[in-house]
Design a protein around this motif. Sequence first.
Motif, PDB file in Angstrom:
ATOM      1  N   ASN A 106       6.947   8.549  -1.069  1.00  0.00           N
ATOM      2  CA  ASN A 106       5.750   8.752  -1.904  1.00  0.00           C
ATOM      3  C   ASN A 106       4.585   9.340  -1.102  1.00  0.00           C
ATOM      4  O   ASN A 106       4.612   9.359   0.114  1.00  0.00           O
ATOM      5  N   LYS A 107       3.583   9.783  -1.823  1.00  0.00           N
ATOM      6  CA  LYS A 107       2.370  10.394  -1.248  1.00  0.00           C
ATOM      7  C   LYS A 107       2.701  11.715  -0.552  1.00  0.00           C
ATOM      8  O   LYS A 107       2.111  12.056   0.470  1.00  0.00           O
ATOM      9  N   GLY A 152       2.289   2.492  -2.665  1.00  0.00           N
ATOM     10  CA  GLY A 152       2.108   3.178  -3.944  1.00  0.00           C
ATOM     11  C   GLY A 152       3.022   2.660  -5.042  1.00  0.00           C
ATOM     12  O   GLY A 152       3.209   3.332  -6.064  1.00  0.00           O
ATOM     13  N   LYS A 153       3.559   1.468  -4.864  1.00  0.00           N
ATOM     14  CA  LYS A 153       4.473   0.891  -5.872  1.00  0.00           C
ATOM     15  C   LYS A 153       3.800   0.731  -7.231  1.00  0.00           C
ATOM     16  O   LYS A 153       4.355   1.090  -8.267  1.00  0.00           O
ATOM     17  N   SER A 154       2.584   0.188  -7.215  1.00  0.00           N
ATOM     18  CA  SER A 154       1.905  -0.049  -8.498  1.00  0.00           C
ATOM     19  C   SER A 154       1.473   1.259  -9.150  1.00  0.00           C
ATOM     20  O   SER A 154       1.428   1.365 -10.372  1.00  0.00           O
ATOM     21  N   THR A 155       1.177   2.252  -8.332  1.00  0.00           N
ATOM     22  CA  THR A 155       0.825   3.568  -8.875  1.00  0.00           C
ATOM     23  C   THR A 155       2.051   4.184  -9.543  1.00  0.00           C
ATOM     24  O   THR A 155       1.964   4.729 -10.653  1.00  0.00           O
ATOM     25  N   PHE A 176      -1.491  -5.863  -0.224  1.00  0.00           N
ATOM     26  CA  PHE A 176      -1.330  -7.020  -1.113  1.00  0.00           C
ATOM     27  C   PHE A 176      -2.251  -6.996  -2.321  1.00  0.00           C
ATOM     28  O   PHE A 176      -2.826  -8.004  -2.716  1.00  0.00           O
ATOM     29  N   THR A 177      -2.403  -5.806  -2.899  1.00  0.00           N
ATOM     30  CA  THR A 177      -3.168  -5.702  -4.142  1.00  0.00           C
ATOM     31  C   THR A 177      -2.398  -6.428  -5.245  1.00  0.00           C
ATOM     32  O   THR A 177      -2.978  -7.143  -6.055  1.00  0.00           O
ATOM     33  N   THR A 178      -1.086  -6.223  -5.247  1.00  0.00           N
ATOM     34  CA  THR A 178      -0.255  -6.873  -6.260  1.00  0.00           C
ATOM     35  C   THR A 178       0.226  -8.219  -5.734  1.00  0.00           C
ATOM     36  O   THR A 178       0.708  -8.300  -4.604  1.00  0.00           O
ATOM     37  N   ASN A 232       0.797  -1.233   0.000  1.00  0.00           N
ATOM     38  CA  ASN A 232       0.000   0.000   0.000  1.00  0.00           C
ATOM     39  C   ASN A 232       0.834   1.290   0.000  1.00  0.00           C
ATOM     40  O   ASN A 232       0.318   2.369   0.275  1.00  0.00           O
ATOM     41  N   ASP A 287       1.958  14.490  -1.451  1.00  0.00           N
ATOM     42  CA  ASP A 287       0.788  15.378  -1.541  1.00  0.00           C
ATOM     43  C   ASP A 287      -0.062  15.306  -0.273  1.00  0.00           C
ATOM     44  O   ASP A 287      -0.766  16.265   0.047  1.00  0.00           O
ATOM     45  N   ALA A 321      -4.934  -0.268  -5.291  1.00  0.00           N
ATOM     46  CA  ALA A 321      -6.039  -0.070  -4.377  1.00  0.00           C
ATOM     47  C   ALA A 321      -5.544   0.218  -2.978  1.00  0.00           C
ATOM     48  O   ALA A 321      -4.415  -0.117  -2.631  1.00  0.00           O
ATOM     49  N   ALA A 372       3.362   9.788  -6.873  1.00  0.00           N
ATOM     50  CA  ALA A 372       3.174   8.919  -8.043  1.00  0.00           C
ATOM     51  C   ALA A 372       1.818   9.167  -8.683  1.00  0.00           C
ATOM     52  O   ALA A 372       1.657   9.143  -9.902  1.00  0.00           O
TER      53      ALA A 372
END
Length: 390
Positions: free
Chosen positions: A221-222, A13-16, A33-35, A11, A224, A29, A245
């Motif tokens: 990351n994040k 933000g790697k996939s983003t 463990f989304t990926t 979570n 913002d 998401a 990202a």
Amino acid sequence: MRRIALAGKPNAGKSTFFSAATMSDVEMANYPFTTIDPNRGVAHARTRCPCTDRDADCGLCADGARYVPVELVDIAGLVPGAHEGRGLGNQFLDALTTAEAIVTVIDAAGATTAEGDPVAVGTTDPLAEVAFIEEELEAWMAQIIADNWAGVRRSARAPSFDLDAALAEVLSGLGITDHVITAVLRDAEYPTRVDAWGDAEFTMLAQAVRRRAKPIVLCANKVDLATAENISRLRAETDAVMTAAIAERTLRRGVDAGVVEYRPGDDTFQVIGDVDADQRAGLDAIADLLERFGSTGVQATIDQAVYDRLGLITVYPVQNESRWTDAGGQMLPDALLLPSGATPKDLAYAVHTDIGEGYLYAVDARSQRRIGESTTLEEGAVVKIVSTAD
Ligand SMILES: Nc1nc2c(ncn2[C@@H]2O[C@H](COP(=O)(O)OP(=O)(O)OP(=O)(O)O)[C@@H](O)[C@H]2O)c(=O)[nH]1
Ligand SMILES: [Mg+2]
């Protein structure tokens, strides 16, 4: 192609980041463990195109910004203890062994636990995430060395036994080249007697190898969402690249949709099409972010991995040394990433083994002068190789 892997807690933000950098659609998401299966794609390092030195347009760069392909791999989230199988286990550490550099993505907003569960912004400490990927990798490597030690002991009974060769064999399974092993063993002092090795030596070797063979870029990351306090602590205590990202992804989608003009890595963008009020507000927020941080950080992260940590240089082989073109007239058709210290002969081999084997001489296409086979090439070199294989 050079390979860079994204790692970090679930979570973060790697996939983003991956989606923004490769412009591919993957699952993202706000839960852990989304990926599961690694995502692979092509991202790009950004450099200044040599055509800008000639006031020409090669047609392959974006107004002087040349994007050189590298492979990016996005893996499942890791949790502390991953080397012992915690979380989704150590199979994902294995995915890191084929990468040359690693980008560790941390959650600067502190809005996710170590397990990746969402919590309020500022709840968890991003600084606590800084070191765990390298620690897991090193612990996992140390364990693999330990697991193989019985075999090393057995082979040590043979008169022809060579410790360096035995270690190289153990570590080659981790994607570590002989070259790195040799350098590591040369720089450090280790017991030469095999039975004097124990956990402390395994750990020391794993750390030395990891540092040299798997350099890490830290990506906070994040930003913002992050508090000003977290940003200043991260700036003071780490060398992390500040990234958003999600902002990079929005900008690139805007470019794709024809409403935004932006080159990845730029510090500004322009809105050139119709956007609704929501989109306008989102883009305004991104504009503020770029003003605060200089860029979204995604391009800067890849550039740091490629040019700084891996120390690569971009070299441009051409066939026509005065026009800088290939046989078809394309200016600066190829941009190759080579290790610093690379010579024209290394470039010849990188173009094609046959060209390397038939190497006769090289011409620096900037000065039109012949250059020696062992000259060290520099970033942005434009080179004509003359080979019997042409
Ligand atoms: N505000 C903000 N949210 C982000 C940013 N990057 C990612 N996110 C959000 O963080 C959540 C997790 O993103 P993913 O990219 O799926 O994270 P991951 O690290 O791949 O997660 P796993 O695959 O579960 O390990 C999503 O809700 C994203 O929208 C960012 O720069 N800013
Ligand atoms: Mg993911």
